[in-house]
Design an enzyme around this catalytic site. Structure first.
Site, PDB file in Angstrom:
ATOM      1  N   VAL A   1       0.834  -1.200   0.000  1.00 36.78           N
ATOM      2  CA  VAL A   1       0.000   0.000   0.000  1.00 36.78           C
ATOM      3  C   VAL A   1       0.872   1.256   0.000  1.00 36.78           C
ATOM      4  O   VAL A   1       0.578   2.229  -0.705  1.00 36.78           O
ATOM      5  CB  VAL A   1      -1.000  -0.003   1.181  1.00 36.78           C
ATOM      6  N   CYS A   2       1.954   1.238   0.766  1.00 38.76           N
ATOM      7  CA  CYS A   2       2.848   2.404   0.795  1.00 38.76           C
ATOM      8  C   CYS A   2       3.462   2.641  -0.586  1.00 38.76           C
ATOM      9  O   CYS A   2       3.591   3.791  -1.018  1.00 38.76           O
ATOM     10  CB  CYS A   2       3.953   2.219   1.835  1.00 38.76           C
ATOM     11  N   THR A   3       3.818   1.581  -1.257  1.00 37.58           N
ATOM     12  CA  THR A   3       4.383   1.707  -2.595  1.00 37.58           C
ATOM     13  C   THR A   3       3.347   2.314  -3.540  1.00 37.58           C
ATOM     14  O   THR A   3       3.648   3.255  -4.285  1.00 37.58           O
ATOM     15  CB  THR A   3       4.873   0.345  -3.116  1.00 37.58           C
TER      16      THR A   3
END
Length: 159
Positions: free
Chosen positions: A52-54
């Site tokens: 999700v951060c990516t």
């Protein structure tokens, strides 16, 4: 600590950070006080190179020129160190600064610490005057505001 209210002064800070451009890593100190006079987007994210951060930071990278066009600075902030940030930046072709809040002081100052998770995925738009103008605090951590949504908030500051 409490989450800064919209209309209140953004908590000041200085953190170590790094940026990868043209394949070269450059380390520096990043101070919110040094950015007075232009909008700053602070994107707090739980971990380098997680799915999700990516997706979140890559979406901001795709719109980075739009942020720069209005004079806005975008910084990613997480508790990982600079070497971890470098691997993430290289692996995801990120060209904006990633700041290391290893001690969690800035995460606490912005009220986005989440026990067991590290931090809540959150975005703050700081006005050129150092005032919090918009914020999005993730409750679960899987959702994040789009670059277009953030850009619309920045546009309100520069019109």
């Amino acid at each position: 600590m409490a989450i800064p209210e919209i209309g209140s002064a953004a908590p000041g800070f200085t953190l170590p950070g790094m940026i990868v451009r043209g394949g070269v890593r450059t380390d520096d100190e990043y101070s919110l006080d040094a950015e007075v006079g232009r909008p700053v987007v602070l994107a707090f994210y739980p971990g380098d190179a997680t799915p999700v951060c990516t997706a979140q930071l890559c979406s901001y990278q795709q719109e980075l020129d739009d942020f720069r066009d209005v004079g806005a600075v975008v910084w990613g902030i997480s508790p990982q160190g600079l070497d971890s940030h470098e691997g993430f930046a290289r692996g995801s072709s990120l060209t904006f600064p990633l700041l290391a809040d290893v001690g969690g002081d800035v995460i606490r100052a912005y009220g986005v610490r989440a026990p067991g998770l590290g931090l809540r995925r959150s975005v703050f738009v700081i006005g050129p005057d150092g005032i919090v103008r918009w914020r999005h605090i993730g409750l679960v951590g899987l959702r994040f505001p789009s670059a277009e949504t953030i850009r619309a908030q920045v546009d309100l500051l520069v019109d």
